[in-house]
Design a protein around this motif. Structure first.
Motif, short mmCIF file in Angstrom:
data_model
loop_
_atom_site.label_atom_id
_atom_site.label_comp_id
_atom_site.label_asym_id
_atom_site.label_seq_id
_atom_site.Cartn_x
_atom_site.Cartn_y
_atom_site.Cartn_z
N THR A 68 1.25 -7.64 -17.36
CA THR A 68 2.00 -6.83 -16.56
C THR A 68 1.26 -6.67 -15.41
OG1 THR A 68 3.02 -6.66 -18.23
CG2 THR A 68 3.46 -5.07 -16.73
N GLY A 69 0.14 -6.05 -15.64
CA GLY A 69 -0.41 -5.33 -14.32
C GLY A 69 -0.79 -6.46 -13.31
N LEU A 70 -1.39 -7.17 -13.96
CA LEU A 70 -1.18 -8.48 -12.55
C LEU A 70 -0.62 -8.81 -12.10
CD1 LEU A 70 -4.07 -10.95 -14.49
CD2 LEU A 70 -4.68 -9.50 -12.56
N THR A 71 0.25 -9.09 -12.43
CA THR A 71 2.11 -9.09 -12.00
C THR A 71 2.56 -8.03 -10.81
OG1 THR A 71 2.57 -10.57 -13.98
CG2 THR A 71 4.73 -9.76 -11.63
N SER A 72 1.88 -6.64 -11.09
CA SER A 72 2.03 -5.18 -10.81
C SER A 72 1.90 -5.09 -9.31
CB SER A 72 2.39 -4.27 -11.14
OG SER A 72 2.99 -4.03 -11.88
N LEU A 73 0.15 -5.93 -9.62
CA LEU A 73 -0.32 -5.90 -8.16
C LEU A 73 -0.28 -6.85 -6.84
CD1 LEU A 73 -2.95 -4.88 -7.76
CD2 LEU A 73 -4.58 -6.55 -8.45
N LEU A 74 -0.21 -7.71 -8.01
CA LEU A 74 1.03 -8.97 -7.03
C LEU A 74 1.52 -8.66 -5.86
CD1 LEU A 74 -0.44 -12.29 -8.97
CD2 LEU A 74 -1.46 -11.49 -6.90
N ILE A 75 2.87 -8.05 -7.04
CA ILE A 75 4.40 -7.59 -5.95
C ILE A 75 4.46 -6.40 -5.34
CG2 ILE A 75 5.81 -6.72 -6.50
CD1 ILE A 75 6.52 -8.43 -9.77
N ALA A 76 2.83 -5.50 -5.64
CA ALA A 76 2.17 -5.04 -4.52
C ALA A 76 2.02 -5.35 -3.46
CB ALA A 76 1.77 -3.44 -5.00
N LEU A 77 1.01 -5.72 -3.90
CA LEU A 77 0.30 -6.75 -2.39
C LEU A 77 1.03 -7.70 -1.67
CD1 LEU A 77 -3.24 -7.53 -4.22
CD2 LEU A 77 -2.73 -5.73 -2.04
N ALA A 78 2.15 -8.10 -2.55
CA ALA A 78 2.97 -8.74 -1.31
C ALA A 78 4.35 -7.45 -0.49
CB ALA A 78 4.45 -9.89 -2.44
N GLY A 79 4.38 -6.98 -0.97
CA GLY A 79 5.42 -5.61 -0.50
C GLY A 79 4.65 -4.75 0.95
N CYS A 80 3.59 -4.91 0.14
CA CYS A 80 2.52 -4.35 1.44
C CYS A 80 2.23 -5.21 2.96
CB CYS A 80 1.22 -4.18 0.87
SG CYS A 80 1.40 -2.63 -0.39
N GLY A 81 1.88 -6.12 2.40
CA GLY A 81 1.94 -7.21 3.83
C GLY A 81 3.54 -7.62 4.73
N ALA A 82 4.38 -8.09 3.43
CA ALA A 82 6.00 -7.55 4.12
C ALA A 82 5.59 -6.42 5.18
CB ALA A 82 7.03 -8.16 2.69
N GLY A 83 5.80 -5.52 4.17
CA GLY A 83 5.77 -4.06 5.13
C GLY A 83 5.31 -3.77 6.49
N TYR A 84 3.81 -4.89 6.70
CA TYR A 84 3.31 -4.27 7.19
C TYR A 84 3.85 -5.08 8.09
CZ TYR A 84 -1.00 -5.40 11.00
OH TYR A 84 -1.53 -5.48 11.52
N TYR A 85 3.74 -6.52 8.37
CA TYR A 85 4.66 -7.65 9.39
C TYR A 85 5.84 -7.09 9.78
CZ TYR A 85 6.28 -11.86 11.28
OH TYR A 85 6.44 -12.55 11.91
N LEU A 86 6.69 -6.13 8.84
CA LEU A 86 8.10 -6.26 9.21
C LEU A 86 7.34 -4.87 10.40
CD1 LEU A 86 10.06 -6.99 6.33
CD2 LEU A 86 10.39 -8.12 8.98
N GLY A 87 6.71 -4.11 9.55
CA GLY A 87 6.43 -2.71 10.95
C GLY A 87 5.54 -3.15 12.23
N HIS A 88 5.32 -3.73 12.17
CA HIS A 88 4.41 -5.00 12.77
C HIS A 88 5.13 -5.57 14.33
CE1 HIS A 88 1.74 -6.96 15.94
NE2 HIS A 88 0.64 -6.11 15.65
N GLN A 89 5.65 -6.51 13.56
CA GLN A 89 6.97 -7.13 14.69
C GLN A 89 7.68 -5.90 15.42
OE1 GLN A 89 5.25 -9.50 14.79
NE2 GLN A 89 7.02 -10.57 15.60
#
Length: 178
Positions: A78-99
């Motif tokens: 559960t912890g590893l899955t949550s970490l991966l989801i959070a990292l993916a969310g941060c990456g997507a947020g950065y990309y969309l915000g940057h664009q």
């Protein structure tokens, strides 16, 4: 005669009191007997409940030990899955915000450049040259802000109008023409 009657009434009341006391004693004995019976039943039930409680406690301890092993493994995943989801969310947020920021900044810059081009183009017209000349002489602010001596501002048809009027001495002020 009345004394005898009072004595008879008193004796009758005393007899009635004796009968009621006897009934009360009988009821108390019945309650005491019922209470003793209930106490014995509660002791028997208490012993049975203690036995059942010991059995339930043993079973729950075994289940707890088994579940602790399972919980550790589940928490890790559960912890590893949550970490991966959070990292993916941060990456997507950065990309969309940057664009989005890039596009917005580009559009704002283009609009400002268009506004400056239009202003520069207007500044080269005869009207722009006259406005520049008024500004150089210090008359543009006085004219635009209606600040001459005796001048007044009024609202007409939803807009502000500046009227040059004579001051208290009868003088009317004006502005320099370039």
């Amino acid at each position: 005669m009345s004394d005898e009657r009072e004595l008879d009434d008193g004796l009758a009341a005393f007899d009635q009191l004796g009968r009621e006391m006897a009934e009360t004693n009988r009821l108390l004995r019945a309650v005491r007997t019922d209470q003793d019976t209930r106490n014995r039943q509660e002791q028997d039930l208490s012993a049975e409940m203690q036995t059942a409680l010991k059995q339930a406690t043993g079973a729950s301890q075994k289940a707890l030990q088994a579940s602790q092993t399972e919980i550790r493994a589940n928490l890790l995943w559960t912890g590893l899955t949550s970490l991966l989801i959070a990292l993916a969310g941060c990456g997507a947020g950065y990309y969309l915000g940057h664009q989005s920021g890039w596009e917005q900044g580009h559009a704002d810059g283009y609009q400002k450049a268009r506004n400056q081009e239009a202003a520069a183009s207007w500044a080269n017209t005869p009207s722009g040259q006259r406005a520049y000349g008024l500004d150089q002489l210090g008359s543009l602010d006085m004219l635009a802000l209606c600040k001459g001596d005796g001048w007044t501002m009024e609202r007409q048809k939803g807009r502000t109008v500046c009227f040059p009027n004579a001051d208290a001495k009868g003088n009317v002020t004006g502005w320099y023409i370039p």
